[in-house]
Design an enzyme around this catalytic site. Structure first.
Site, PDB file in Angstrom:
ATOM      1  N   SER A   1     113.777 -26.169  21.995  1.00 52.39           N
ATOM      2  CA  SER A   1     114.048 -25.671  23.226  1.00 52.39           C
ATOM      3  C   SER A   1     115.807 -25.500  23.603  1.00 52.39           C
ATOM      4  CB  SER A   1     113.348 -26.527  24.344  1.00 52.39           C
ATOM      5  OG  SER A   1     113.171 -25.746  25.390  1.00 52.39           O
TER       6      SER A   1
ATOM      7  N   LYS B   1     118.590 -23.800  21.174  1.00 53.78           N
ATOM      8  CA  LYS B   1     119.769 -22.931  21.465  1.00 53.78           C
ATOM      9  C   LYS B   1     120.970 -23.674  20.841  1.00 53.78           C
ATOM     10  CE  LYS B   1     117.854 -22.688  26.165  1.00 53.78           C
ATOM     11  NZ  LYS B   1     116.752 -21.730  26.239  1.00 53.78           N
TER      12      LYS B   1
ATOM     13  N   TRP C   1     107.139 -18.179  28.687  1.00 51.74           N
ATOM     14  CA  TRP C   1     108.743 -18.452  29.351  1.00 51.74           C
ATOM     15  C   TRP C   1     109.834 -18.148  28.293  1.00 51.74           C
ATOM     16  CZ3 TRP C   1     110.786 -18.394  33.875  1.00 51.74           C
ATOM     17  CH2 TRP C   1     111.949 -19.079  34.079  1.00 51.74           C
TER      18      TRP C   1
ATOM     19  N   HIS D   1     104.739 -24.935  24.856  1.00 45.41           N
ATOM     20  CA  HIS D   1     106.160 -25.625  24.444  1.00 45.41           C
ATOM     21  C   HIS D   1     106.164 -27.070  23.720  1.00 45.41           C
ATOM     22  CE1 HIS D   1     110.337 -24.930  25.240  1.00 45.41           C
ATOM     23  NE2 HIS D   1     110.446 -25.860  25.973  1.00 45.41           N
TER      24      HIS D   1
HETATM   25  C1  GCU Z   1     113.929 -24.848  30.503  1.00 44.22           C
HETATM   26  C2  GCU Z   1     114.730 -23.716  30.452  1.00 44.22           C
HETATM   27  C3  GCU Z   1     114.631 -23.195  28.962  1.00 44.22           C
HETATM   28  C4  GCU Z   1     114.994 -24.305  28.159  1.00 44.22           C
HETATM   29  C5  GCU Z   1     113.854 -25.406  28.482  1.00 44.22           C
HETATM   30  C6  GCU Z   1     113.844 -26.891  27.481  1.00 44.22           C
HETATM   31  O1  GCU Z   1     112.352 -24.414  30.658  1.00 44.22           O
HETATM   32  O2  GCU Z   1     114.385 -22.828  31.204  1.00 44.22           O
HETATM   33  O3  GCU Z   1     115.369 -22.290  28.559  1.00 44.22           O
HETATM   34  O4  GCU Z   1     114.661 -24.041  26.502  1.00 44.22           O
HETATM   35  O5  GCU Z   1     113.966 -25.992  29.753  1.00 44.22           O
HETATM   36  O6  GCU Z   1     114.917 -27.150  27.175  1.00 44.22           O
HETATM   37  O7  GCU Z   1     112.961 -27.469  27.334  1.00 44.22           O
END
Ligand code: GCU
Length: 419
Positions: free
Chosen positions: A256, A260, A347, A397
């Site tokens: 997540s 990144k 998402w 997720h």
């Molecule tokens: C939020 C955010 C995402 C990210 C996520 C996470 O949902 O919008 O961009 O990847 O958190 O880190 O769990």
């Protein structure tokens, strides 16, 4: 009513946050044209690896200035201290250490704590390095593993409501990291709590490793994702000094927002021989121009501290971005990279993540590689493994043992590890 108006006046972002309706309809994905990863800005084509070296610099520069911000070079001092060590961890099969790394620069100091499991082996082991969300103790039942005192996100499962980690979280993420499987298969695991590098809230960049640098900030300055990635490189500095670790086989992975960070770490630091993005989504593996699920505007408004200030220029204006995320994947070439999605994690735009990999292929091909081995997104739970690996797992997720299992398979394929 008046109080709502007052709130919106003070926090206009609430207005946007409430209004945002993500697009989950493939037929409503706008037409978009991606930048050609093998064309220079002046239109000239990249024809050779020497050209690509130049194009790589141009591409990296755009990601720095427009997306993640420019990270400083490390010119400080690192002190190391082993704070606990166990020779017979994981049923006697592994060595476990927790190490404090003190990053010292111009009279300032930031301490980070790295938990490391290494297979007992006569040869150097490949290692998977990744940041964790709630502290090292969430990977282990053992009291010896420290509970972080850095800020954590409020979370009843892992901590308390005052932004502190607690014993409640101990061992709760053990399965997700598949430590035992890693060790059985000859891999080490190294992890640290991301909030020790930079607490995950908008603090004006005063805390964490940003504080080591007293620079004037501008719209190209590094954000939190870049700080987390920078920290991964500092841990790499340390791993390279360990005789039990094969420094040529360190995979950087993350889930997540930390996915990144793993991608950005892999892009700027080519010592990472393999890069793994688990459900990294917007600002990670997903193509920004698709505007499916989370968008650039939405992420910048809700997480204003994650990216360079300049990234705001592309809110609802993605087509103006000089790069898109397929070029981030291309920055890994020719190294193996794995992109994983969860089918219900709309998402994060699973298809957009797949396409990023696919559209980075021309750069892999320049190296005589194939890149993503298939042209269509594979079915659920059907991993594909070329130079680029990809799967879309059933469920949502999360980083699950299933995901880790595929990463170990991918590493076996590329590194031929057989304990
Ligand atoms: C939020 C955010 C995402 C990210 C996520 C996470 O949902 O919008 O961009 O990847 O958190 O880190 O769990």
């Amino acid at each position: 009513m008046r109080s709502i108006c007052l709130l919106l006046l003070i926090f206009p972002s609430l207005l946007f946050a409430q209004e945002f309706i993500p697009n989950y309809d493939e037929s409503k994905v706008p037409d978009y044209q991606l930048p050609d990863p093998l064309a220079f800005e002046n239109g000239e084509k990249v024809n050779s690896l020497a050209d690509w070296e130049k194009k790589r610099v141009e591409t990296l520069r755009y990601f720095e200035t427009e997306v993640y911000g420019i990270s400083p070079a490390w010119d400080g001092e690192m002190k190391t201290e082993i704070i606990s060590e166990k020779q017979n961890a994981v049923g006697g099969k592994a060595i476990r250490k927790e190490v404090k790394l003190s990053l010292i620069r111009q009279g300032k100091q930031v301490d980070i704590y790295v938990l490391i499991y290494l297979p007992k082996s006569s040869s150097r082991s490949p290692v998977f390095l990744g940041l964790n969300f709630y502290g090292n103790h969430t990977l282990s039942e053992h009291q010896a593993i420290r509970v972080t005192d850095a800020w954590i996100r409020n979370n009843e499962t892992y901590g308390s409501s005052d932004n502190r980690a607690s014993e409640k979280g101990r061992g709760k993420r053990r399965e997700n990291w598949a430590v035992e499987e890693a060790i059985n298969r000859g891999y080490g695991i190294a992890t640290l709590y991301y909030g020790e590098l930079d607490p995950d809230f908008d603090d004006g960049f005063e805390n964490g490793v940003h504080a080591l640098y007293q620079e004037e900030r501008n719209e190209n300055s590094w954000g939190a994702v870049a700080a987390w990635a920078w920290g991964l490189s500092r841990v790499m500095d340390y791993l390279e000094t360990l005789r039990e670790v094969d420094g040529e086989k360190v995979a950087v992975l993350g889930h997540s927002r930390l996915g990144k960070a793993a991608l950005w770490a892999g892009a700027i630091d080519t010592r990472f021989a393999m890069v793994i993005s688990n459900n990294s989504g917007c600002g990670g593996a997903a193509l920004s121009r698709r505007r499916y699920g989370e968008t650039v505007g939405r992420i910048n408004r809700v997480f204003p501290h994650w990216f360079a200030g300049k990234f705001d220029h592309y809110n609802e204006n993605e087509d103006a971005l000089p790069v898109d995320q397929h070029q981030l994947i291309a920055l890994m070439a020719p190294r193996p990279v794995y992109i994983a999605s969860g089918v219900d994690d709309r998402w994060a735009d699973p298809k957009g993540e797949f396409l990023s990999g696919l559209y980075s292929n021309p750069v892999y091909q320049l190296f005589g590689k194939t890149g993503m081995p298939v042209n269509e997104q594979p079915d659920v739970d059907q991993p594909v493994m070329g130079d680029i690996g990809y799967h879309v797992r059933s469920g949502g997720h999360g980083m699950l043992p299933y995901d880790m299992h595929q990463y170990f398979n991918f590493a076996d394929k590329h590194w031929k590890v057989h304990p």
